[in-house]
Design a protein around this motif. Structure first.
Motif, PDB file in Angstrom:
ATOM      1  N   THR A   1      48.893  48.038  48.402  1.00 16.22           N
ATOM      2  CA  THR A   1      49.886  46.962  48.456  1.00 16.22           C
ATOM      3  C   THR A   1      49.207  45.596  48.536  1.00 16.22           C
ATOM      4  N   LEU A   2      48.217  45.469  49.405  1.00 11.02           N
ATOM      5  CA  LEU A   2      47.495  44.199  49.531  1.00 11.02           C
ATOM      6  C   LEU A   2      46.749  43.859  48.247  1.00 11.02           C
ATOM      7  N   ALA A   3      46.175  44.874  47.590  1.00 11.18           N
ATOM      8  CA  ALA A   3      45.490  44.635  46.322  1.00 11.18           C
ATOM      9  C   ALA A   3      46.466  44.142  45.262  1.00 11.18           C
ATOM     10  N   ASP A   4      47.647  44.759  45.185  1.00  8.91           N
ATOM     11  CA  ASP A   4      48.649  44.332  44.207  1.00  8.91           C
ATOM     12  C   ASP A   4      49.136  42.913  44.492  1.00  8.91           C
ATOM     13  N   ILE A   5      49.363  42.600  45.762  1.00  8.61           N
ATOM     14  CA  ILE A   5      49.798  41.241  46.118  1.00  8.61           C
ATOM     15  C   ILE A   5      48.745  40.214  45.712  1.00  8.61           C
ATOM     16  N   ALA A   6      47.474  40.519  46.005  1.00  9.14           N
ATOM     17  CA  ALA A   6      46.398  39.598  45.646  1.00  9.14           C
ATOM     18  C   ALA A   6      46.296  39.444  44.130  1.00  9.14           C
ATOM     19  N   LYS A   7      46.420  40.563  43.410  1.00  8.23           N
ATOM     20  CA  LYS A   7      46.348  40.504  41.946  1.00  8.23           C
ATOM     21  C   LYS A   7      47.490  39.676  41.379  1.00  8.23           C
ATOM     22  N   ASN A   8      48.701  39.892  41.905  1.00  6.87           N
ATOM     23  CA  ASN A   8      49.855  39.132  41.421  1.00  6.87           C
ATOM     24  C   ASN A   8      49.684  37.636  41.687  1.00  6.87           C
TER      25      ASN A   8
ATOM     26  N   GLU B   1      49.764  34.969  38.725  1.00  7.22           N
ATOM     27  CA  GLU B   1      50.759  33.899  38.741  1.00  7.22           C
ATOM     28  C   GLU B   1      50.097  32.536  38.586  1.00  7.22           C
ATOM     29  N   PHE B   2      49.004  32.359  39.257  1.00  7.84           N
ATOM     30  CA  PHE B   2      48.316  31.079  39.144  1.00  7.84           C
ATOM     31  C   PHE B   2      47.737  30.908  37.745  1.00  7.84           C
ATOM     32  N   ARG B   3      47.257  32.007  37.143  1.00  6.14           N
ATOM     33  CA  ARG B   3      46.694  31.911  35.791  1.00  6.14           C
ATOM     34  C   ARG B   3      47.763  31.469  34.799  1.00  6.14           C
ATOM     35  N   LYS B   4      48.995  31.975  34.946  1.00  3.50           N
ATOM     36  CA  LYS B   4      50.072  31.588  34.034  1.00  3.50           C
ATOM     37  C   LYS B   4      50.440  30.114  34.205  1.00  3.50           C
ATOM     38  N   LYS B   5      50.374  29.629  35.459  1.00  2.24           N
ATOM     39  CA  LYS B   5      50.747  28.236  35.725  1.00  2.24           C
ATOM     40  C   LYS B   5      49.569  27.274  35.590  1.00  2.24           C
ATOM     41  N   ASP B   6      48.417  27.795  35.225  1.00  4.04           N
ATOM     42  CA  ASP B   6      47.193  26.981  35.195  1.00  4.04           C
ATOM     43  C   ASP B   6      47.182  26.101  33.949  1.00  4.04           C
ATOM     44  N   ILE B   7      47.944  25.034  33.984  1.00  2.00           N
ATOM     45  CA  ILE B   7      48.002  24.125  32.838  1.00  2.00           C
ATOM     46  C   ILE B   7      46.754  23.245  32.779  1.00  2.00           C
ATOM     47  N   SER B   8      46.254  22.853  33.954  1.00  2.00           N
ATOM     48  CA  SER B   8      45.083  21.957  33.992  1.00  2.00           C
ATOM     49  C   SER B   8      43.781  22.656  33.680  1.00  2.00           C
ATOM     50  N   GLY B   9      43.769  23.988  33.620  1.00  2.00           N
ATOM     51  CA  GLY B   9      42.552  24.714  33.260  1.00  2.00           C
ATOM     52  C   GLY B   9      41.569  24.889  34.390  1.00  2.00           C
ATOM     53  N   CYS B  10      42.069  24.994  35.637  1.00  2.00           N
ATOM     54  CA  CYS B  10      41.169  25.159  36.786  1.00  2.00           C
ATOM     55  C   CYS B  10      40.373  26.454  36.686  1.00  2.00           C
ATOM     56  N   LEU B  11      41.035  27.529  36.196  1.00  2.00           N
ATOM     57  CA  LEU B  11      40.357  28.825  36.147  1.00  2.00           C
ATOM     58  C   LEU B  11      39.320  28.887  35.042  1.00  2.00           C
TER      59      LEU B  11
ATOM     60  N   VAL C   1      43.267  31.018  45.286  1.00  2.00           N
ATOM     61  CA  VAL C   1      42.789  31.945  44.254  1.00  2.00           C
ATOM     62  C   VAL C   1      41.521  32.647  44.719  1.00  2.00           C
ATOM     63  N   LEU C   2      40.626  31.912  45.356  1.00  2.00           N
ATOM     64  CA  LEU C   2      39.406  32.518  45.889  1.00  2.00           C
ATOM     65  C   LEU C   2      39.740  33.551  46.966  1.00  2.00           C
ATOM     66  N   ALA C   3      40.700  33.228  47.839  1.00  2.00           N
ATOM     67  CA  ALA C   3      41.106  34.181  48.873  1.00  2.00           C
ATOM     68  C   ALA C   3      41.730  35.425  48.249  1.00  2.00           C
ATOM     69  N   ALA C   4      42.569  35.249  47.212  1.00  2.00           N
ATOM     70  CA  ALA C   4      43.196  36.389  46.545  1.00  2.00           C
ATOM     71  C   ALA C   4      42.164  37.253  45.838  1.00  2.00           C
ATOM     72  N   ASN C   5      41.183  36.636  45.209  1.00  2.00           N
ATOM     73  CA  ASN C   5      40.138  37.393  44.517  1.00  2.00           C
ATOM     74  C   ASN C   5      39.346  38.255  45.495  1.00  2.00           C
ATOM     75  N   CYS C   6      39.001  37.678  46.672  1.00  2.00           N
ATOM     76  CA  CYS C   6      38.248  38.434  47.672  1.00  2.00           C
ATOM     77  C   CYS C   6      39.088  39.581  48.226  1.00  2.00           C
ATOM     78  N   MET C   7      40.377  39.343  48.484  1.00  2.00           N
ATOM     79  CA  MET C   7      41.245  40.394  48.992  1.00  2.00           C
ATOM     80  C   MET C   7      41.394  41.529  47.976  1.00  2.00           C
ATOM     81  N   TYR C   8      41.568  41.186  46.704  1.00  2.00           N
ATOM     82  CA  TYR C   8      41.724  42.208  45.662  1.00  2.00           C
ATOM     83  C   TYR C   8      40.477  43.079  45.556  1.00  2.00           C
ATOM     84  N   ARG C   9      39.318  42.458  45.491  1.00  2.00           N
ATOM     85  CA  ARG C   9      38.077  43.227  45.322  1.00  2.00           C
ATOM     86  C   ARG C   9      37.787  44.087  46.550  1.00  2.00           C
ATOM     87  N   THR C  10      38.054  43.548  47.735  1.00  2.00           N
ATOM     88  CA  THR C  10      37.793  44.310  48.960  1.00  2.00           C
ATOM     89  C   THR C  10      38.719  45.517  49.056  1.00  2.00           C
TER      90      THR C  10
END
Length: 755
Positions: free
Chosen positions: A586-593, A597-607, A618-627
């Protein structure tokens, strides 16, 4: 017409002009109270940290304090307001004495300033003092001040003397700073050599000796301590006592012998507020006199003992550092472009004559200061010598038996005090004070270590003792697997704190866990993160982990205070009754989502930028997903079929990561000891000693664990640690204790160790 400030007949209406005067008095009293409070805090700080030369930490010469003083001495510069009663005239006198008191407190703060800052602050103070003196003279002439004229004359004389002492001290500061910087660079090499030579000494004793050397060098070269023990600062303390005694004498005579003065019966425009000003400034003078008086007494105590009798023989020798800067200015040609040879010659001669006058003035001020110190020595020497004899007699009676027992084994050991003597930094003319400075400050590191021991992180120590056995910090590699697919072609860098915070968040979301265990883990992590921050602040010089560190701080704030990872309620998730594997998924899915979501809204090209510049969430979500994905992949093989087993495993991983990070504390202590400016060096070494006292038990626990490299610089980063541990042909693991051998590190720095 009344609206315009005029009466009916057209004359100026002055009936309400004096109504605000009591409020002005309250304003003056408030400014005086603020200065008194700042001086009191400095006094408390000096006593608490055993700095009996009382450095200026909270009340120093700067724009803020000068503004407060300008408000506080309003009564001294008020030329035309009548002050008829006893307390009105005493308030005038107390304002002048208040100026002398703050000047005596300000003097050591000159040592913390740059050259331009010294000039600007001194000029501002000189303008303020001269303005006050001129205004007092005008009031004496016009009759606004009609009593205590002798006391005012003494106070004004003290003001001028203290201003001259300020100028004299300011001229010598650049020379003494450059001298101590040069001397420190030589002493530090000697300290490193002695530390590396002593391999036959136990690690705890060696560590104490190392810290003692650094403390002695940093303390005795501290610009405020150098200024505090100088002849000019000693004299300023004596003159502050004179000004305070002048105010006390005037107050006692006016109240106890009222017939000796004749006051008027009218009321001042300030009304009752002058009494408030008098009381406040009297308290400020009493509190503010403590620091200058203690500096005066301490300097005399240095010069008076039997061991320092030779110091008085050369009392009237003018050391070169007092006039070296003036001589340098005299030797430098003028940069002014003056047409004509005669014009340049005239300007050069005028400059030389002016600087010759300044050199004579400087010599005279230093001689007068030394004369004041010598007179003070003769006044209090008998008292100090009697006190010393009594203390020696007490020590002799108490230690007679222990000395007899220790003599048998002490003859073969070198005297550590003789070695420490080489690390006392002193100026010309202070040779006879080396032993006294050493004896008065050699016990300070022990005091700081004991202070640190009272604040040891007990929860963190319990976690490390429970979880770290002989795991070789395996959790550093286990929290993130290479088999987990990445969101991007390049992974963001790691910091020590973010994996710890992420694993703690997962542990808090597990069901059927005793709340006391979660609370204890949270307390342990909270204590550990403080020391992880110390490590990363001092050793991590990479800018690419700034966002990652911010992410860990923001995530931990939510977990610690609100039991939330970002906006996910961990406590609510734990009560839903899901199994451990379901929680991870569940935590992995939440982090992935969140990431998607941020990738879809990333108009400025931060990613599309480098991963280290990704947004914090995004950094916190990436760490949570991988862990979480790593834990899911390894779930069956680890036989983590219950929440309790998974919680213990997470606790062990957290302990391993924090333990691996905290092995760098030895290097942090070394960095704090000698990587700082001369103004900050003593405070930095003191923080290193207190840090050692706090983490002594932690270092003992970690000292039993092997490290993946003998080079401390390679272990400061978690990514470097993981890379070293994952090498196909790993190097021989080395103990975290380095046994004092610095050659193997490839660095000239001294890395302090503890057993």
């Amino acid at each position: 017409m009344g609206r315009l400030g005029c009466t009916i007949d057209g004359t100026l209406d002055v009936s309400k002009f004096n109504e605000p005067m009591p409020w002005i008095g309250i304003y003056v009293a408030a400014a005086s109270a603020a200065c008194a409070m700042a001086m009191a805090v400095d006094v408390f700080h000096g006593f608490r940290y055993r700095k009996f030369w009382f450095p200026c930490k909270f009340f120093s010469l700067n724009a803020t304090t000068l503004t407060l003083i300008a408000v506080a001495i309003k009564l001294s510069v008020d030329l035309n307001t009548s002050m008829p009663r006893r307390h009105d005239q005493l308030a005038k006198l107390s304002s002048g004495v208040f100026i002398c008191t703050v000047m005596g407190n300000f003097l050591p703060s000159l040592g913390t300033m740059e050259n331009k800052e010294i000039i600007m602050n001194f000029m501002a103070l000189a303008i303020l003092v001269i303005t006050a003196i001129v205004n007092i003279c005008i009031q004496l002439a016009t009759g606004v001040i009609f009593v205590f004229w002798r006391q005012h004359a003494i106070v004004m004389f003290v003001m001028l003397v203290l201003l001259a002492i300020f100028a004299s001290s300011a001229v010598a500061i650049p020379t003494t700073k450059s001298y101590f910087e040069l001397k420190y660079s030589k002493k530090i090499k000697l300290a490193v050599k002695e530390c590396s030579d002593k391999t036959d000494v136990s690690v705890p004793k060696k560590l104490r000796d190392d810290l003692m050397r650094y403390w002695m060098m940093a303390h005795t070269s501290n610009p405020q301590f150098v200024m505090g023990r100088s002849a000019t600062c000693t004299a300023s303390g004596a003159f502050c006592l004179i000004s305070a005694a002048t105010l006390a004498q005037a107050m006692l005579r006016s109240y106890l012998i009222p017939r000796s003065f004749k006051f008027c019966h009218d009321e001042s425009d300030y009304k009752w507020s002058t009494t408030l000003v008098l009381v406040t400034q009297t308290i400020a003078v009493a509190v503010g006199t403590i620091a200058p008086a203690c500096r005066w007494f301490t300097a005399i105590n240095f010069r008076c003992p039997i061991k320092a009798n030779k110091a008085c023989r050369c009392e009237f020798k003018i050391e070169h550092y007092w006039i070296k800067k003036l001589i340098q200015w005299k030797e430098c040609p003028l940069a002014l472009k003056i047409c004509g040879r005669q014009g340049r010659k005239l300007a050069h001669n005028m400059k030389n004559q002016f600087l010759d006058f300044c050199i004579r003035m400087q010599t005279g001020i230093v001689l007068v200061s030394k004369l004041v110190r010598l007179i003070s020595i003769f006044v209090v020497s008998r008292y100090l010598i009697c006190c010393r004899w009594c203390n020696d007699l007490k020590r002799l009676l108490k230690g007679n038996n222990s000395v007899a027992n220790d003599n048998s084994g002490s003859n073969s050991q070198p005297n550590p005090m003789l070695e420490l003597r080489h690390f006392v930094m002193h100026l010309e003319g202070e040779e006879e004070l080396v032993d006294l400075m050493m004896e008065n400050n050699c016990d300070a590191p022990h005091h700081w270590i004991q202070m640190g021991k009272k604040k040891q992180p007990k929860y963190l120590i319990q976690l490390l003792e429970k979880s770290i056995s002989s795991r070789e910090f395996k959790g550093v590699n286990e929290f993130d697997s290479d088999h987990v697919p990445s969101f991007d072609s390049e992974e963001p860098p790691n910091c020590w704190a973010l994996p710890v915070v992420t694993l703690t968040s997962i542990a808090a979301a597990l069901p059927n866990i005793d709340p006391r265990s979660i609370k204890q883990l949270r307390n342990s992590v909270s204590e550990g993160l403080m020391y992880i921050k110390v490590v990363e602040d001092n050793l991590d010089d990479k800018r690419d982990v700034v966002n990652v560190r911010k992410a860990s701080e923001i995530v931990w704030l939510g977990v610690d205070l609100y039991h939330k990872w970002l906006d996910v309620d961990l406590h609510k998730m734990a009560l839903q009754g899901k199994g451990p594997k379901e929680v991870l998924e569940t935590l992995a899915d939440i982090a992935k989502n969140r990431f998607m979501e941020f990738r879809k809204k990333d108009i400025s090209g931060c990613l599309r930028e480098t991963p280290s510049k990704w947004p914090i969430k995004v950094l916190a979500a990436n760490c949570m997903y991988r862990t979480c994905q790593t834990l899911v992949l390894d779930y069956e093989s680890r036989d983590c079929k219950s929440s309790e087993i998974l919680f213990e495993r997470l606790s062990a991983m957290i302990s391993d990561i924090m333990g691996a990070c905290l092995t760098n504390l030895k290097q942090v202590i070394s960095t704090l000891c000698h990587h700082s400016t001369i103004e900050e060096r003593e405070e930095s070494v003191r923080r290193a000693i207190i840090l050692l006292g706090k983490t002594q038990e932690i270092l003992k626990i970690l000292d039993r664990q092997p490290l993946p490299s003998s080079d401390p610089d390679q272990l400061a980063s978690i990514d470097n640690w993981r890379a070293l541990s994952r090498q196909k042909v790993p190097p021989q693991f080395v103990s975290s204790s380095m046994d004092g051998n610095t050659d193997s590190t490839g660095s000239s720095d001294l890395y302090l160790t503890i057993d």
